[in-house]
Motif scaffolding. Sequence first.
Motif, short mmCIF file in Angstrom:
data_model
loop_
_atom_site.label_atom_id
_atom_site.label_comp_id
_atom_site.label_asym_id
_atom_site.label_seq_id
_atom_site.Cartn_x
_atom_site.Cartn_y
_atom_site.Cartn_z
N ASP A 25 0.85 -1.20 0.00
CA ASP A 25 0.00 0.00 0.00
C ASP A 25 0.88 1.25 0.00
O ASP A 25 0.57 2.24 -0.64
CB ASP A 25 -0.91 0.00 1.24
N HIS A 26 1.97 1.15 0.75
CA HIS A 26 2.93 2.26 0.75
C HIS A 26 4.33 1.68 0.97
O HIS A 26 4.49 0.68 1.66
CB HIS A 26 2.60 3.29 1.84
N LEU A 27 5.31 2.32 0.35
CA LEU A 27 6.70 1.87 0.47
C LEU A 27 7.50 3.00 1.10
O LEU A 27 7.44 4.14 0.62
CB LEU A 27 7.23 1.56 -0.93
N PHE A 28 8.20 2.69 2.18
CA PHE A 28 9.01 3.71 2.87
C PHE A 28 10.44 3.22 2.90
O PHE A 28 10.77 2.25 3.58
CB PHE A 28 8.47 3.93 4.29
N LEU A 29 11.30 3.86 2.11
CA LEU A 29 12.70 3.44 2.05
C LEU A 29 13.55 4.30 2.97
O LEU A 29 13.54 5.54 2.84
CB LEU A 29 13.26 3.56 0.62
N VAL A 30 14.27 3.65 3.86
CA VAL A 30 15.18 4.37 4.74
C VAL A 30 16.57 4.23 4.13
O VAL A 30 17.20 3.18 4.20
CB VAL A 30 15.17 3.79 6.17
N GLY A 31 17.03 5.29 3.47
CA GLY A 31 18.26 5.21 2.69
C GLY A 31 17.93 4.79 1.27
O GLY A 31 17.07 3.92 1.05
N MET A 34 22.34 0.46 -3.51
CA MET A 34 21.53 -0.74 -3.62
C MET A 34 20.03 -0.46 -3.57
O MET A 34 19.29 -0.84 -4.47
CB MET A 34 21.93 -1.74 -2.52
N ALA A 35 19.56 0.23 -2.52
CA ALA A 35 18.12 0.52 -2.44
C ALA A 35 17.69 1.37 -3.64
O ALA A 35 16.57 1.22 -4.14
CB ALA A 35 17.79 1.21 -1.13
N GLY A 36 18.60 2.22 -4.12
CA GLY A 36 18.29 3.04 -5.29
C GLY A 36 18.05 2.19 -6.53
O GLY A 36 17.14 2.45 -7.32
N LEU A 83 13.45 8.29 2.75
CA LEU A 83 14.09 9.12 3.77
C LEU A 83 15.58 9.04 3.55
O LEU A 83 16.15 7.93 3.53
CB LEU A 83 13.74 8.61 5.18
N ARG A 84 16.19 10.17 3.30
CA ARG A 84 17.66 10.21 3.17
C ARG A 84 18.14 11.55 3.70
O ARG A 84 17.54 12.60 3.40
CB ARG A 84 18.07 9.96 1.71
#
Length: 270
Positions: free
Chosen positions: A7-13, A17-19, A38-39
Amino acid sequence: MTDIWPDHLFLVGCGNMAGQMLRRWLACGLDPARATVLRPSGRAVAQGVAVVTDYPASLPAGTTVVLGMKPYQLGEVAALLAPLCRADVRIVSILAGTRLADLRAAFPAAAEIVRAMPNLPVGIGEGVIALHAEAALSVASRTAVEAFIAPLGLAEWIADEGRFNEVTALSGCGPAFLFRFVDALARAGEAIGLPADQAARMALATVRGSASMAAMASESPAALADRVASPGGMTRQGLNVLDADDRLLKLLTDTLVAARDRGEAMARGE
Ligand SMILES: NC(=O)c1ccc[n+]([C@@H]2O[C@H](COP(=O)([O-])OP(=O)(O)OC[C@H]3O[C@@H](n4cnc5c(N)ncnc54)[C@H](OP(=O)(O)O)[C@@H]3O)[C@@H](O)[C@H]2O)c1
């Protein structure tokens, strides 16, 4: 088609790799409005994806959090993030060497925690992602995680978390080992008299074409190698060099052991 997206994706960093992972998810249809990054730098990541430098007051219900910062930052991140991770939040951690038990201690109220070890080709959907989750993960959640990870490449569940260093040695470090092989194949071509630039192009195209062919073949790579090597021919003569005393096998085993052992040493803080 079933909606495979959280439903929602919250990336910390959202670094290397996450990019890559986010880039691929967006290319495969993730609505950017459903993703927040969040960065600390606040640098933009992609059109329509919100970037924040501070934690929000709450996370939308059904959020999947991807932990994509450095492993040593778990403590400082958890201090601010854990209060937001309630029983409707799933956490996917790509933090190398960070065990599930430590993640669970950091996020005690989160619904589910999954460890994922991706490798770099996830950005083009041809990565390998090793997954490991708490035993309590339901079949439905497992299926949902698999669907969400599928756009990135081959997902493999790892039953024994203690094997993560072996997995990382093979698929995590593997791209670098293959890059070395391609380079060595090119330089070997140059050593026997080919122009360097031509050898480089030919080595890369040979590896790419052969890997694609092996991926589509019904036979194993070992069988394919033998099938293209007629007795007394050039290929057989070359294979004899690679095969003598299991030369290539020993070299690669030593390579994986060295990488695995380094992972274990780092986990001991060395
Ligand atoms: N690289 C690989 O091949 C690979 C493979 C498997 C797993 N991993 C794992 O992926 C994770 C990230 O590695 P990476 O290579 O992508 O590192 P990276 O490129 O340095 O990215 C780190 C990210 O963390 C952000 N960050 C820094 N401090 C933070 C904080 N206090 N709170 C939240 N975010 C913070 C950075 O923000 P800014 O962008 O604003 O600087 C950046 O986006 C690591 O845990 C690593 O173990 C990496």
